[in-house]
Design a protein around this motif. Structure first.
Motif, mmCIF file in Angstrom:
data_model
loop_
_atom_site.group_PDB
_atom_site.id
_atom_site.type_symbol
_atom_site.label_atom_id
_atom_site.label_comp_id
_atom_site.label_asym_id
_atom_site.label_seq_id
_atom_site.Cartn_x
_atom_site.Cartn_y
_atom_site.Cartn_z
ATOM 1 N N VAL A 198 0.845 -1.189 0.000
ATOM 2 C CA VAL A 198 0.000 0.000 0.000
ATOM 3 C C VAL A 198 0.882 1.242 0.000
ATOM 4 O O VAL A 198 1.734 1.405 0.872
ATOM 5 C CB VAL A 198 -0.934 0.044 1.227
ATOM 6 C CG1 VAL A 198 -1.813 1.287 1.182
ATOM 7 C CG2 VAL A 198 -1.789 -1.207 1.308
ATOM 8 N N PRO A 230 -3.688 0.813 -2.520
ATOM 9 C CA PRO A 230 -3.184 -0.559 -2.407
ATOM 10 C C PRO A 230 -2.984 -1.194 -3.781
ATOM 11 O O PRO A 230 -3.627 -0.799 -4.759
ATOM 12 C CB PRO A 230 -4.318 -1.267 -1.657
ATOM 13 C CG PRO A 230 -5.555 -0.566 -2.132
ATOM 14 C CD PRO A 230 -5.150 0.878 -2.364
ATOM 15 N N VAL A 253 -8.357 -1.997 3.903
ATOM 16 C CA VAL A 253 -7.070 -1.295 3.834
ATOM 17 C C VAL A 253 -7.207 0.133 4.348
ATOM 18 O O VAL A 253 -6.385 0.611 5.149
ATOM 19 C CB VAL A 253 -6.525 -1.300 2.393
ATOM 20 C CG1 VAL A 253 -5.339 -0.342 2.254
ATOM 21 C CG2 VAL A 253 -6.114 -2.706 1.976
#
Length: 363
Positions: free
Chosen positions: A72, A115, A147
């Motif tokens: 990420v 990501p 995420v």
């Protein structure tokens, strides 16, 4: 625990090869080698690459949990109050494909978070897991939300989507309260573009790619097919298997419905495309831009090869400035499928205007 790895080049691009096809080059050593190589060439890092651990339920064995580790990009970790652009990359692709916009946004003190989805490049997974992942748009949106939660992103100022990343982007923009505006870069649209037609062939190839014993024969053919339709530099590997699964799980009728919801929400948006895009032809883009997202033609700027901008139409849309929604377009004469690379400064200028609009202040 999140491991931080510096990413050191705006031309950084990984091509992880299938270790079964290329046993001398396994995924992780190649990733490490690439990172070290690029770190030597750039002194000032504009962003860092983090590792985020998450899970997904197996579609093959319900109840089984598949552990995943994603790379990420997060240029300003833990800075929740900073205007934030979230990027969703294309298919195949990675979060680094948004360079040089990542660096340019970071220099403007804007946080960029993106990501790389599992199975692609720096988010490579063990081969057996590929057959357990859920490649639907809903599942990929859920991963993105996980995420963002881990990275402490509680407000998305701009959701920036490139190419097939737009499938997740449309759904998230339509359904999530996190998203405050949408930026589409050569996006997939409400009807299939030429590289995914006919769709029965896409579904058949996706089924073949789920037969592990056929990979050795199919991978070189798939690499050639991707090159022929305009994906230069794409190499054989598991990421092509992942790409086919994602495409075959896409329902274009859903995209049209999501566009309708985006329009009903009056979500601010920017739509950029190139007339010489070899992947998504201009009529498909313009069908989405004008007929589904209803961007007025006098709000779309045609950009010629010299960078000169003129509106597609000088006929006013009929909306007064006070009630006019923020919906703009950029039609580039040239730029190819990754239009934000050659035209980053023009697109950056429009993204900054979009940010100023949603943040209510100068960015």
């Amino acid at each position: 625990m999140t491991t931080v790895v510096p990413v050191a080049s705006k031309c950084f691009h990984l091509s992880l090869r299938n270790p079964r096809l290329f046993p001398q080059r396994s995924g992780r050593p190649l990733l490490k080698e690439k990172l070290q190589h690029h770190a030597l060439g750039v002194a000032n890092l504009s962003h860092t690459l983090h590792r985020v651990r998450t899970t997904q339920e197996s579609i093959k064995n319900p109840g089984q949990t598949v552990d995943l580790e994603l790379s990420v990009i997060d240029t300003h970790p833990n800075d929740k109050d900073r205007p934030t652009v979230v990027g969703i990359h294309g298919n195949p692709g990675s979060s680094v494909d948004f360079e040089p916009l990542i660096q340019q946004l970071s220099e403007k003190n804007i946080r960029f978070v993106s990501p790389t989805f599992p199975g692609f490049e720096s988010s490579e997974v063990e081969p057996w897991k590929l057959y357990h992942l859920d490649y639907t748009t809903s599942a990929r949106m859920s991963l993105l939300e996980q995420v963002l939660q881990q990275r402490q992103v509680n407000r998305v100022s701009v959701l920036m989507c490139h190419s097939a990343g737009s499938w997740v982007g449309y759904k998230m923009a339509a359904e999530s309260e996190l998203v405050n505006s949408l930026c589409l870069l050569n996006p997939t649209c409400a009807r299939p573009h030429k590289s995914v037609r006919p769709q029965f062939v896409i579904h058949f190839v996706a089924w073949l790619m789920r037969q592990q014993s056929l990979h050795f024969a199919l991978m070189p053919l798939l690499e050639k097919a991707y090159a022929q339709i305009g994906f230069s530099g794409v190499k054989a590997g598991d990421h092509l298997m992942v790409a086919q699964q994602i495409i075959s799980n896409q329902n274009f009728e859903d995209t049209a419905q999501h566009a309708k919801q985006i329009l009903e929400k009056q979500l601010p948006l920017l739509f950029a495309y190139a007339l010489n895009d070899k992947i998504i032809e201009a009529p498909v883009s313009e069908d989405m831009l004008f007929d589904h997202l209803c961007v007025p033609k006098d709000s779309v700027m045609a950009v010629d090869t010299e960078g000169n901008q003129t509106p597609l139409s000088t006929v006013p849309s009929g909306q007064d400035d006070e009630n006019r929604r923020f919906a703009q377009g950029l039609q580039f004469a040239r730029g190819g499928h990754i239009v934000h690379k050659p035209h980053s400064h023009i697109i950056l200028d429009r993204v900054l205007k979009l940010l100023a609009h949603v943040e209510g202040t100068h960015v």
